[in-house]
Design a protein around this motif. Structure first.
Motif, mmCIF file in Angstrom:
data_model
loop_
_atom_site.group_PDB
_atom_site.id
_atom_site.type_symbol
_atom_site.label_atom_id
_atom_site.label_comp_id
_atom_site.label_asym_id
_atom_site.label_seq_id
_atom_site.Cartn_x
_atom_site.Cartn_y
_atom_site.Cartn_z
ATOM 1 N N THR A 337 0.788 -1.240 0.000
ATOM 2 C CA THR A 337 0.000 0.000 0.000
ATOM 3 C C THR A 337 0.813 1.281 0.000
ATOM 4 O O THR A 337 0.310 2.330 -0.418
ATOM 5 N N LYS A 339 3.630 3.737 -1.315
ATOM 6 C CA LYS A 339 4.431 3.984 -2.509
ATOM 7 C C LYS A 339 5.672 4.783 -2.122
ATOM 8 O O LYS A 339 5.573 5.894 -1.607
ATOM 9 N N SER A 341 9.526 6.114 -3.529
ATOM 10 C CA SER A 341 10.383 6.282 -4.698
ATOM 11 C C SER A 341 11.549 7.190 -4.362
ATOM 12 O O SER A 341 11.428 8.102 -3.534
ATOM 13 N N TYR A 379 10.813 -0.045 -3.054
ATOM 14 C CA TYR A 379 10.934 1.294 -3.631
ATOM 15 C C TYR A 379 11.198 1.212 -5.126
ATOM 16 O O TYR A 379 11.603 0.174 -5.658
ATOM 17 N N ASN A 395 4.666 8.054 -0.109
ATOM 18 C CA ASN A 395 3.314 8.507 -0.446
ATOM 19 C C ASN A 395 3.372 9.991 -0.821
ATOM 20 O O ASN A 395 4.059 10.361 -1.755
#
Length: 543
Positions: A337, A339, A341, A379, A395
């Protein structure tokens, strides 16, 4: 089975259990050893890396031990050679328990320690081939799989024994005293095991096949040259490596070692609990080494070994995902759930592949990705304009990279706010005592680990008989030992570090499983096409 045959199997198996016990002690206590024998000027992580590198050195020299002691075993005899190997292994382990720390003798401590590890690796390289060959050459026709399968239990029993002694010592002395001095007790206890092993093995006679070969004068004068310098034998050794032992090794190490690293390093399960989970799965599953060894006398070695490789390759992903679901459900939910990056200039992001743990990362993109991998975060990397500062997005939150400890603190806070668990999260599986196995969460994990052990027993139970039957008596010890120890010492021994490095590189906690899956599938294909079935071969000195 006659009383003499039982004594042969017991003596060979017991000695090999003790050798594996000695070998695994170091791996289980690598963190403690790193603190004792490497300079405190280094960080704890660096000392742990040095300790693990010394442990890996023992794996890397195993093939050389196979050559040295294999040649000796084919020239002098099986019995005396594996007497020598067990003495080297046992004394090396005992001396580690007496060795002064870095604080007492400085740089001599790690030098002596690494030397002892190399001796252990060399000895183990000669031990397995000797024990397997000795038992197989005593076994009656049609029973070699069953007889040699008892040897196959020894690696698992040695691991189990080492975990048991460590857990008992830790419980009796407490963690603080164990870290100070009591860690030496399991190493010192090995001198008793060594004495028992030597006494039992001295009662044995040389194998009938070797005696027959000597009486007929058909022995090899240059076993290494004949085994690997002549293509007809070298080809068989190469096929044994690629079509049998490489796949067997990665399935074995995934089920018994990588599973432990996965629990502790990725799922953040406590060391005490993780060791207990593995120990219970081994205790329940070990008898299946003998079951599959016996079955290989009926239906063949090849179908069982290759089936184990194929089934393992097809099911590793769902099994490890289910282990995550049970052992750390909050981590599983966060992976699905949250996110995450890393936004950075692609030119500033290098390779994180570091299987031996010796690289130093300084680029902000690399430091950020390493920090995420260390917390088992899934990631992705997003490209940013050239020269852009590195930012980690969790997020909707952004954590800019800054040099120093504040970045790690801010990143951890953002991840935990988004849903990633803390190390003390109540959902992470915990066992309060060894018999706390009836809670559904614990029982479910042990069941999944037991399935992995079943795969181990399928590929490992018949392997000794298969290797023995591939080669003639005059070069058997040498020829079977090398492919076995390259497969297990290199393909298998490097698996945990390589798989974890693959996880760090990709940001996917399951990506490391492609290492064992790839080699297991390779072995299945090569073995299916090129490896002959050997269960009905009549092994004798003049072949």
């Amino acid at each position: 089975m006659t009383s003499d045959e039982k004594r042969v199997i017991f003596a060979s198996s017991l000695g090999t259990v003790f050798e594996w016990y000695d070998f695994y002690l170091y791996g289980s206590l690598a963190t403690v050893i790193g603190a004792q024998f490497f300079s405190s000027e280094f960080s704890q992580n660096t000392r742990n890396i040095f300790a693990l590198l010394a442990f890996a050195a023992g794996f890397l020299v195993r093939p050389f031990g196979a050559l040295v002691f294999g040649r000796l075993g084919d020239l002098v005899g099986r019995k005396y050679t594996f007497l020598v190997t067990i003495m080297i292994m046992g004394l090396s382990t005992f001396i580690v328990g007496l060795l002064p720390s870095y604080a007492s003798i400085g740089v001599l401590a790690p030098i002596i320690l690494i030397s002892l590890r190399l001796l252990q690796g060399l000895a183990l390289g000669g031990e397995y081939g000797g024990a397997a060959t000795y038992v197989a050459e005593h076994a009656p026709q049609g029973r070699r799989g069953f007889y040699t399968s008892w040897i196959q239990t020894t690696a698992t029993l040695g691991l189990f024994l080492s975990l048991l002694v460590i857990l008992f010592t830790r419980t009796a002395t407490g963690e603080e005293e164990f870290a100070k001095w009591a860690w030496r007790i399991p190493f010192l206890v090995s001198i008793v095991l060594l004495g028992i092993s030597i006494w039992i093995r001295l009662q044995l006679n040389e194998s009938p096949a070797f005696q027959k070969m000597k009486a007929e004068g058909t022995g090899s004068k240059a076993p290494i040259t004949e085994a690997f310098g002549q293509w007809r034998n070298a080809k068989i050794a190469l096929l044994a490596l690629l079509g049998l032992t490489a796949g067997q090794a990665v399935v074995w190490y995934t089920g018994q070692f990588y599973a432990l690293f996965f629990l502790t390093g990725i799922l953040k399960v406590g060391g005490y609990t993780a060791n207990l989970l593995i120990a219970w799965s081994l205790l329940i599953g070990t008898i299946f080494f003998v079951v599959f060894g016996w079955l290989s006398d009926k239906i063949g070695r090849k179908p069982i070994i290759l089936a184990g490789c194929l089934i393992a390759a097809l099911t590793f992903f769902p099994i490890f995902k289910q282990i995550t679901s049970l052992a750390n459900p909050q981590l599983e939910k966060a992976i699905e759930t949250v996110k995450v990056s890393v936004v950075a200039d692609p030119a500033s992001c290098g390779s994180l592949f570091d299987p031996v743990g010796i690289r130093t990362f300084t680029e902000p993109c690399d430091v950020a990705r390493r920090a995420l991998a260390g917390q088992s975060v899934k990631y992705a990397t997003e490209a940013a304009p050239a020269g852009s500062p590195v930012v980690v997005k969790v997020n909707d939150a952004s954590v800019p990279f800054v040099a120093g400890p504040d970045f790690a603190k801010n990143l951890t806070a953002a991840l935990q706010t988004a849903g990633y668990p803390k190390a003390t999260d109540a959902g992470i599986v915990k066992m309060a005592h060894p018999f706390d196995i009836f809670r559904p969460q614990v029982a479910g994990i042990i069941g999944l680990l037991f399935i992995l052990v079943i795969y181990v027993t399928m590929v490992y139970g018949p392997i000794a008989a298969a290797l023995v039957e591939l080669f003639p008596t005059r070069i058997r010890y040498t020829a079977m030992s090398l492919p076995y120890h390259i497969g297990n010492g290199w393909f298998g021994g490097l698996l945990p570090a390589t798989a974890l490095a693959m996880v760090a590189q990709t940001g996917d906690i399951y990506y490391g499983l492609w290492y064992p899956i790839g080699f297991a599938l390779m072995t299945f294909i090569i073995g299916l096409i090129f490896i002959p079935e050997t269960k009905d071969r009549d092994i004798y000195a003049g072949d």
